[in-house]
Write a protein that holds these residues in place. Sequence first.
Motif, PDB file in Angstrom:
ATOM      1  N   LYS A  15      -5.011  -8.953  -7.165  1.00 34.57           N
ATOM      2  CA  LYS A  15      -6.091  -9.260  -5.856  1.00 34.57           C
ATOM      3  C   LYS A  15      -5.728  -9.889  -4.944  1.00 34.57           C
ATOM      4  O   LYS A  15      -6.668  -8.950  -4.383  1.00 34.57           O
ATOM      5  N   ASP A  16      -4.892 -10.690  -5.333  1.00 34.33           N
ATOM      6  CA  ASP A  16      -4.963 -11.569  -3.968  1.00 34.33           C
ATOM      7  C   ASP A  16      -3.682 -10.563  -2.639  1.00 34.33           C
ATOM      8  O   ASP A  16      -4.524 -10.021  -2.283  1.00 34.33           O
ATOM      9  N   THR A  17      -2.935  -9.509  -3.470  1.00 41.72           N
ATOM     10  CA  THR A  17      -1.808  -9.361  -2.820  1.00 41.72           C
ATOM     11  C   THR A  17      -2.572  -7.623  -2.383  1.00 41.72           C
ATOM     12  O   THR A  17      -2.545  -7.085  -1.055  1.00 41.72           O
ATOM     13  N   ILE A  18      -3.636  -6.930  -3.135  1.00 40.44           N
ATOM     14  CA  ILE A  18      -4.224  -6.024  -2.556  1.00 40.44           C
ATOM     15  C   ILE A  18      -5.284  -6.328  -1.291  1.00 40.44           C
ATOM     16  O   ILE A  18      -6.189  -5.454  -0.760  1.00 40.44           O
ATOM     17  N   THR A  19      -5.891  -8.282  -1.610  1.00 38.94           N
ATOM     18  CA  THR A  19      -7.043  -8.140  -0.979  1.00 38.94           C
ATOM     19  C   THR A  19      -6.359  -8.365   0.409  1.00 38.94           C
ATOM     20  O   THR A  19      -6.063  -8.153   1.492  1.00 38.94           O
ATOM     21  N   LEU A  22      -5.777  -5.429   2.142  1.00 37.10           N
ATOM     22  CA  LEU A  22      -6.771  -4.438   3.293  1.00 37.10           C
ATOM     23  C   LEU A  22      -7.041  -5.422   4.286  1.00 37.10           C
ATOM     24  O   LEU A  22      -7.400  -5.015   5.630  1.00 37.10           O
ATOM     25  N   THR A  23      -7.042  -6.885   4.795  1.00 37.66           N
ATOM     26  CA  THR A  23      -6.863  -7.584   5.404  1.00 37.66           C
ATOM     27  C   THR A  23      -6.333  -7.224   7.249  1.00 37.66           C
ATOM     28  O   THR A  23      -5.684  -7.202   7.985  1.00 37.66           O
ATOM     29  N   GLU A  24      -4.699  -6.488   6.296  1.00 37.96           N
ATOM     30  CA  GLU A  24      -4.245  -6.202   7.071  1.00 37.96           C
ATOM     31  C   GLU A  24      -4.443  -4.603   7.901  1.00 37.96           C
ATOM     32  O   GLU A  24      -4.137  -5.173   9.390  1.00 37.96           O
ATOM     33  N   LEU A  25      -5.048  -4.175   7.175  1.00 39.15           N
ATOM     34  CA  LEU A  25      -5.492  -2.474   7.282  1.00 39.15           C
ATOM     35  C   LEU A  25      -6.398  -2.831   8.266  1.00 39.15           C
ATOM     36  O   LEU A  25      -6.777  -1.905   9.555  1.00 39.15           O
ATOM     37  N   ARG A 160     -10.266   3.456  -9.494  1.00 31.15           N
ATOM     38  CA  ARG A 160      -9.068   2.704 -10.351  1.00 31.15           C
ATOM     39  C   ARG A 160      -8.490   2.150 -10.316  1.00 31.15           C
ATOM     40  O   ARG A 160      -7.156   3.826  -9.477  1.00 31.15           O
ATOM     41  N   VAL A 161      -7.501   1.184  -9.726  1.00 35.22           N
ATOM     42  CA  VAL A 161      -5.628   1.411  -9.366  1.00 35.22           C
ATOM     43  C   VAL A 161      -5.088   0.888 -10.473  1.00 35.22           C
ATOM     44  O   VAL A 161      -5.602  -0.064 -11.148  1.00 35.22           O
ATOM     45  N   ASP A 162      -4.387   0.970 -10.966  1.00 38.91           N
ATOM     46  CA  ASP A 162      -3.226   0.794 -11.952  1.00 38.91           C
ATOM     47  C   ASP A 162      -1.783   0.199 -11.127  1.00 38.91           C
ATOM     48  O   ASP A 162      -1.130   0.983 -10.387  1.00 38.91           O
ATOM     49  N   THR A 163      -2.023  -1.020 -11.078  1.00 36.10           N
ATOM     50  CA  THR A 163      -1.629  -1.820 -10.222  1.00 36.10           C
ATOM     51  C   THR A 163       0.325  -1.539 -10.675  1.00 36.10           C
ATOM     52  O   THR A 163       1.418  -2.688 -10.142  1.00 36.10           O
ATOM     53  N   GLU A 170      -0.861   1.142  -1.268  1.00 38.68           N
ATOM     54  CA  GLU A 170      -1.015   2.580  -1.256  1.00 38.68           C
ATOM     55  C   GLU A 170      -3.034   2.655  -1.944  1.00 38.68           C
ATOM     56  O   GLU A 170      -3.775   3.216  -1.670  1.00 38.68           O
ATOM     57  N   ALA A 171      -2.970   1.473  -2.789  1.00 33.71           N
ATOM     58  CA  ALA A 171      -4.309   0.821  -3.237  1.00 33.71           C
ATOM     59  C   ALA A 171      -5.294   0.054  -1.955  1.00 33.71           C
ATOM     60  O   ALA A 171      -6.702   0.616  -2.210  1.00 33.71           O
TER      61      ALA A 171
END
Length: 186
Positions: A15-19, A22-25, A160-163, A170-171
Motif C-alpha cells: 500500500k505504501d509503495t504503490i501510493t 502514484l504520487t510520482e505519476l 486487483r493487483v498481485d504485488t 505498473e500497479a
Amino acid sequence: MRQGILLYGPPTAGKDTITAALTELDKRYTPFTRLKVGTGRTKGYRMGTPEQLAALEAEDGVVYRNDRYGNIYIVDRPGLDHAMKSLRTPVVHLGRMVGMEQVAALFPARWVRVLLWCSKETTAHRSPQRGDTDTAARLAAWDDTQADLAAHPRARWELRVDTDRTAPREAAQGIDDIVRATRPDR
C-alpha cells in the motif's frame, strides 16, 4: 465530484509503495494520513489523543475506526475533506472490508477500489525488512484479511493487483488509468 482511492490488502501488500508510485505519476495523488491514537510507529500517521477521538466521535467526524495492534486507527471526515481540497485524490489504506464499505458509504466521493494482494510468505519476508517488530501480529492480520475477503465474495474491485508479481510502477499505472477514465475534470 470528489474522487479518492481505497487500497485494501493485508500487511506488506504494498500500500505504501504503490501510493508512492502514484504520487510520482501525478502530484494530485496524496497519501491519506490516518489519525492514530496509541503508540508505536508514528511515520505516516497524524498522532492523536483519546480526547481528540472523543471530540471527533461527538461531532460525527469518524468515518471509520479500526482497533488493531493495541492502537486505534481513524479515517476522519475533517481529514478526508482536507485531503480532497484542490482536486487532490487521496489514497486511503484499509485492511478491513467494513472500512471499505463505511468509507464509501459515509463519505461521498467517486471511490476507486483496489485489492492489493501478496502471499503470507511474502508478508513474513517483507515485514522485518520494513522494520516491523511485530511480524507475528502482521501474519495474524494477514490471516484476518484473507478471512475478511473470503467473507465478502461479492466485493467490487476496479482492479486487483498481485504485488508478488506486479511492479509498483505498473500497479500505479493501472490505478491511474482507471482514475483518469473516471475523473470528473477530464
